[in-house]
Design a protein around this motif. Structure first.
Motif, mmCIF file in Angstrom:
data_model
loop_
_atom_site.group_PDB
_atom_site.id
_atom_site.type_symbol
_atom_site.label_atom_id
_atom_site.label_comp_id
_atom_site.label_asym_id
_atom_site.label_seq_id
_atom_site.Cartn_x
_atom_site.Cartn_y
_atom_site.Cartn_z
ATOM 1 N N GLU A 22 20.832 -57.605 14.410
ATOM 2 C CA GLU A 22 20.477 -56.459 13.568
ATOM 3 C C GLU A 22 21.161 -56.566 12.203
ATOM 4 O OE1 GLU A 22 20.670 -51.565 13.548
ATOM 5 O OE2 GLU A 22 21.967 -52.720 14.889
ATOM 6 N N THR B 244 19.403 -59.085 10.077
ATOM 7 C CA THR B 244 18.135 -58.528 9.601
ATOM 8 C C THR B 244 18.368 -57.611 8.403
ATOM 9 O OG1 THR B 244 17.230 -58.607 11.848
ATOM 10 C CG2 THR B 244 16.111 -57.171 10.270
ATOM 11 N N ARG B 245 19.375 -56.755 8.503
ATOM 12 C CA ARG B 245 19.704 -55.854 7.393
ATOM 13 C C ARG B 245 20.125 -56.637 6.156
ATOM 14 N NH1 ARG B 245 24.141 -52.024 9.783
ATOM 15 N NH2 ARG B 245 24.206 -51.321 7.596
ATOM 16 N N ILE C 100 19.205 -59.665 5.224
ATOM 17 C CA ILE C 100 18.022 -60.285 4.614
ATOM 18 C C ILE C 100 17.207 -59.237 3.865
ATOM 19 C CG2 ILE C 100 15.830 -61.446 5.118
ATOM 20 C CD1 ILE C 100 17.298 -62.866 7.431
ATOM 21 N N GLU C 101 17.094 -58.045 4.447
ATOM 22 C CA GLU C 101 16.366 -56.956 3.782
ATOM 23 C C GLU C 101 17.041 -56.557 2.474
ATOM 24 O OE1 GLU C 101 14.357 -54.642 7.611
ATOM 25 O OE2 GLU C 101 16.291 -53.980 6.826
ATOM 26 N N GLU C 102 18.357 -56.730 2.394
ATOM 27 C CA GLU C 102 19.097 -56.397 1.174
ATOM 28 C C GLU C 102 19.260 -57.611 0.250
ATOM 29 O OE1 GLU C 102 22.661 -54.110 1.686
ATOM 30 O OE2 GLU C 102 21.867 -53.039 3.424
ATOM 31 N N LYS C 103 18.442 -58.651 0.512
ATOM 32 C CA LYS C 103 18.411 -59.843 -0.335
ATOM 33 C C LYS C 103 19.720 -60.639 -0.300
ATOM 34 C CE LYS C 103 14.378 -58.311 -1.586
ATOM 35 N NZ LYS C 103 13.155 -58.849 -0.931
#
Length: 345
Positions: A93, A96-97, A99-102
């Motif tokens: 998790e 994943t977070r 990667i979502e925040e670049k």
């Protein structure tokens, strides 16, 4: 940048060479220990291999993740964990977070105690079913109990992780876990666990004092398994090569045997209870309608539903079998009520 690095299962010496290089170049290294403890000697060696800031990471810090992600946006950050980094869903998790925040992420995998212990016991990994965790609170054992039940029905092995509390330095003793399962059986009564069930206790897998002991639960409860961590494995259907390996690779107190032979699926248990009951009720009510032709079709249908239920169960159509015996039971109850008889008798 955020690195997810696995330490392997043998302490500092199992850390991959690539990981040591990453540790020497990181600005911050978070050491996560809530999934499994790290010995003091190994912890010191890991600190010495770290050139940047070294921070112990509590469970809440990793689960929250905000501090780690914030630092990863500007610095080289490493999250170290025992075994492989992605055995813990919390780490997946967090990645994943990130990667979502670049935030760029990289992974260094290592051996996991879960995969290693299965091989060390001599079991076939493809036969491992759903994994469960046993906590010290008795009320929490219903879930692992039914995980074992479903796995055994399918012939699969159940890996039971035992509670570890980093803050209290608490490890659940495998004998307490087995006692808890036996107590749960008393309430559930599915014939899943008994003192005669076969179990495996895998202790300190990957270390020099590794121990694998198997036998009946009644035999295991007499043993001292030494220092933690421990894992309990409840085998399902054992292949002969697994039984042979268990006897050679570890200490085998009792001859290995199949746990799945005694446990039946819930539909089978229901049918064994209700088919004789409905047949007996039908037999009892039939004399009351022997001279009434208009009811003969209902009596015949009830008998047909009972026969169908048994045939459907034999064919593996469990749900249809339950429906059929339910229809038969309903017809018989209606006939009993029509004659003023108690349908529950």
């Amino acid at each position: 940048m955020l690195w997810f690095v696995g330490l392997g299962i043998s302490g500092f010496k199992s850390i991959p060479a690539e990981a040591l290089d990453v540790l020497s170049k990181a600005d911050i290294v978070y050491m996560e220990q809530f999934t499994s403890p790290i010995g003091k000697s190994d912890l010191t060696k890991i600190k010495n291999a770290t050139k940047g800031e070294f921070r112990p990471a509590k469970r809440w810090l990793v689960e929250d993740g905000n501090e780690i992600l914030k630092n990863s946006k500007k610095k080289k950050v490493v999250l170290l964990s025992y075994g492989d980094p992605y055995i813990a869903t919390t780490h997946i998790e967090l990645r994943t977070r990130a990667i979502e925040e670049k935030i760029k992420t990289h992974s260094i995998h290592a051996s996991s105690s879960l995969t290693s212990m299965i091989g060390e016991c001599g079991l076939h990994f493809y036969k491992v079913g759903r994994i469960a965790t046993i906590m010290s609170e008795m009320k929490s054992l219903t879930t692992p109990y039914y995980v074992i039940y479903k796995n055994i029905i399918e012939g699969n092995h159940t890996v039971l992780l035992l509670e570890y509390n980093q803050d209290k330095d608490f490890f659940l003793d495998p004998k307490d876990a087995l006692d808890g399962l036996l107590e749960t059986e008393k309430g559930q009564k599915r014939n899943v666990i008994s003192s005669d069930s076969y179990a495996i206790i895998a202790s300190r897998v990957g270390f020099k004092d590794q121990s694998i002991i198997s036998g009946k639960i009644s035999s295991l409860k007499k043993k001292d398994f030494g220092k933690p961590p421990h894992t309990v494995i409840i085998p399902g259907r054992l292949h002969f090569t697994e039984s042979d390996a268990l006897k050679i690779l570890g200490q085998c107190i009792d001859e290995p045997f199949d746990n799945s032979e005694k446990t039946k699926k819930i539909p089978v248990q229901m049918m064994e209870k209700y088919v004789p009951m409905v047949r007996e009720a039908l037999k009892e009510v039939e004399p009351h309608y022997k001279d009434q032709k208009e009811y003969q079709a209902i009596l015949e249908n009830a008998e047909l539903y009972i026969n169908d239920a048994e045939k459907f169960l034999e064919d593996g159509q469990d749900e249809v079998a339950i429906l059929s015996i339910g229809y038969a039971d309903g017809l018989v109850d209606a006939l009993r009520l029509a004659k003023g008889m108690d349908p529950k008798m």
